[in-house]
Write a protein that holds these residues in place. Structure first.
Motif, mmCIF file in Angstrom:
data_model
loop_
_atom_site.group_PDB
_atom_site.id
_atom_site.type_symbol
_atom_site.label_atom_id
_atom_site.label_comp_id
_atom_site.label_asym_id
_atom_site.label_seq_id
_atom_site.Cartn_x
_atom_site.Cartn_y
_atom_site.Cartn_z
ATOM 1 N N TYR A 1 0.853 -1.149 -0.039
ATOM 2 C CA TYR A 1 -0.043 -0.176 -0.148
ATOM 3 C C TYR A 1 0.876 1.275 -0.084
ATOM 4 O O TYR A 1 1.933 1.383 0.755
ATOM 5 N N ARG A 2 0.464 2.279 -0.717
ATOM 6 C CA ARG A 2 1.297 3.630 -0.973
ATOM 7 C C ARG A 2 0.277 4.652 -0.147
ATOM 8 O O ARG A 2 -1.126 4.545 0.022
ATOM 9 N N ILE A 3 1.200 5.757 0.387
ATOM 10 C CA ILE A 3 0.350 6.667 1.266
ATOM 11 C C ILE A 3 0.674 7.960 0.528
ATOM 12 O O ILE A 3 1.767 8.329 0.100
ATOM 13 N N GLY A 4 -0.390 8.805 0.346
ATOM 14 C CA GLY A 4 -0.301 10.167 -0.211
ATOM 15 C C GLY A 4 -0.983 11.257 0.669
ATOM 16 O O GLY A 4 -1.860 10.919 1.307
ATOM 17 N N PHE A 5 -0.411 12.345 0.835
ATOM 18 C CA PHE A 5 -1.078 13.505 1.478
ATOM 19 C C PHE A 5 -1.610 14.383 0.350
ATOM 20 O O PHE A 5 -0.637 14.981 -0.512
ATOM 21 N N ILE B 289 1.725 10.529 -5.274
ATOM 22 C CA ILE B 289 2.505 9.456 -4.399
ATOM 23 C C ILE B 289 3.896 9.026 -5.007
ATOM 24 O O ILE B 289 4.500 8.993 -4.076
ATOM 25 N N ASP B 290 3.895 9.043 -6.185
ATOM 26 C CA ASP B 290 5.465 8.904 -6.949
ATOM 27 C C ASP B 290 6.224 9.905 -6.562
ATOM 28 O O ASP B 290 7.419 9.735 -6.302
ATOM 29 N N ALA B 291 5.724 11.196 -6.330
ATOM 30 C CA ALA B 291 6.536 12.412 -5.847
ATOM 31 C C ALA B 291 6.676 12.354 -4.260
ATOM 32 O O ALA B 291 7.267 13.450 -3.731
ATOM 33 N N ASP B 292 6.356 11.398 -3.638
ATOM 34 C CA ASP B 292 6.396 11.455 -2.190
ATOM 35 C C ASP B 292 5.657 12.686 -1.559
ATOM 36 O O ASP B 292 6.039 13.361 -0.734
ATOM 37 N N SER B 293 4.436 12.832 -2.324
ATOM 38 C CA SER B 293 3.479 13.969 -1.875
ATOM 39 C C SER B 293 4.206 15.281 -2.040
ATOM 40 O O SER B 293 3.862 16.267 -1.266
ATOM 41 N N MET B 294 5.300 15.250 -2.632
ATOM 42 C CA MET B 294 5.905 16.620 -3.070
ATOM 43 C C MET B 294 6.029 16.971 -4.514
ATOM 44 O O MET B 294 6.859 17.659 -4.841
#
Ligand code: PLP
Length: 360
Positions: A67-71, A229-234
């Motif tokens: 599972y991946r996590i995004g803000f 998400i691929d951009a680590d929420s950035m």
């Protein structure tokens, strides 16, 4: 300083130790010479905060590796659109309408494909949750959507729809982190943070990896789970302060409360204090089907709307604020999220008894 007991449905109370840490770190975070509010989201210091927040969420909620996590910004309401934009690959989805927010989510999804309303509890003014095993789900649904805890009506699912091969999507805005959750039962979980997690301004989504990357080319980058998400929420400037506060709340759950099993025990006890009192007398009524009662949002009415209004006014004077029910329900609603201390409920029940004695 006199802090009140805030029964707001959201934004809501935050744990006092969290507020104290945020206060202590407000002018200077660590030895960075600056506040978290001021620092670049690309800085090493903030990168560590964001990574720590995600790692804590994984630990506390026991999120499986696939599972991946995004803000995300835009609150839970933006998730109502992101879910179909990213997941409705068959052009259809099933929605269980058990309250205002699932109704809104279904309405939003209908802009992007065929929405099958497989259950709708409007007839009983959303006071009960349907038997999820007795429903007929569509063969071609890309996913099944529920709102797991209905903030306005004070109900919650105690059993989840589970259909082989069809992912479950859950809006957990008003119940996330209130008890242990088996994340593997869901394809996607999303929640606005302003109840159990942080100040308002962010939603978090936990997405099973294989569901990512299916959005069409017209989906805006900011509404594409995979892009963020691929951009680590950035991908762009994230809600830095909310991410930091989420980390502090998770640290509190982990280190002071003792994890989600302990959190659930606290919450069950708190809810029982209020429901047991409601069930023991006749002045106040709770309209919800007992097995479906929420442990986060407790609704009740007094004998008539005038007395309800008087109750809310007197309660506010006594330091119990934001206890007025949602306009769709009337009466009162005590939202008793994680940060509401047990004493808040003990004192509220004492106040309710006194009020009932005076006005019964
Ligand atoms: C269960 C649920 N879903 C969605 C929302 C909407 O959240 P937001 O205001 O973050 O868009 C709320 C808000 O209270 C809620 O309680």
């Amino acid at each position: 300083m006199a802090r009140v007991y805030n029964f707001s449905a959201g934004p809501s109370m935050l744990p006092e130790p969290v507020l104290r840490t945020a206060q202590a770190e407000l002018m200077e975070y660590g030895s960075s010479g600056q506040s978290v509010m001021e620092m670049s989201h690309r800085s090493k210091v903030f990168d560590a905060i964001a990574k720590d927040t995600e790692a804590r969420l994984r630990r506390v909620l026991n999120v499986p590796d696939n599972y991946r996590i995004g803000f995300f910004q835009g609150g839970a309401s933006t998730q109502f659109a992101m879910v179909p934009l990213n997941l409705m690959i068959t052009g259809a989805a099933d929605y269980l309408v058990t309250g205002n927010f699932s109704k809104r989510a279904a309405k939003e999804a209908a802009k992007f494909g065929r929405v099958n309303i497989v259950a709708n509890t409007a007839d009983c003014n959303y006071t009960a949750i349907p038997d999820v095993d007795a429903l007929e789900y569509s063969k071609d649904a890309s996913y099944i959507h529920i709102c797991e805890n209905n903030t306005i009506f004070g109900t919650r699912f105690t059993k989840l729809p589970q259909v082989e091969g069809i992912p479950l999507v859950a809006d957990m805005s008003s119940c996330i982190l209130s008890r242990p959750t088996d994340v593997s039962k869901y394809g996607l979980i999303y929640f606005g943070v302003q109840k159990n997690v942080a100040p308002a301004g962010m939603a978090i989504a936990i997405v099973r990896e294989d569901l990512l990357g299916k959005a069409g080319p017209a989906v805006p980058d900011m509404l594409n789970y995979k892009t963020i998400i691929d951009a680590d929420s950035m991908y762009n400037t994230p809600p830095c302060w909310c991410i930091y506060m989420t980390g502090l709340v998770l640290k509190w759950i982990e280190e002071e409360v003792g994890g989600l099993a302990a959190m659930e025990a606290r919450n069950n006890e708190k809810a029982a204090l209020l429901y047991d009192y409601l069930d023991s007398q006749d002045f106040y009524k709770n309209p919800v089907n007992k097995p479906d009662r929420s442990i986060m949002n407790v609704t009740f009415t007094s004998p008539d709307p005038e007395t309800d209004a008087l109750f809310c006014a007197e309660a506010a004077k006594a330091g119990f604020v934001n206890i007025k029910g949602h306009r769709l329900v009337g009466g009162m609603r005590a939202s008793i999220y994680n940060a509401m201390p047990r004493e808040g409920i003990v004192e509220l029940v004492a106040f309710m008894k006194q009020f009932a004695a005076q006005h019964g």
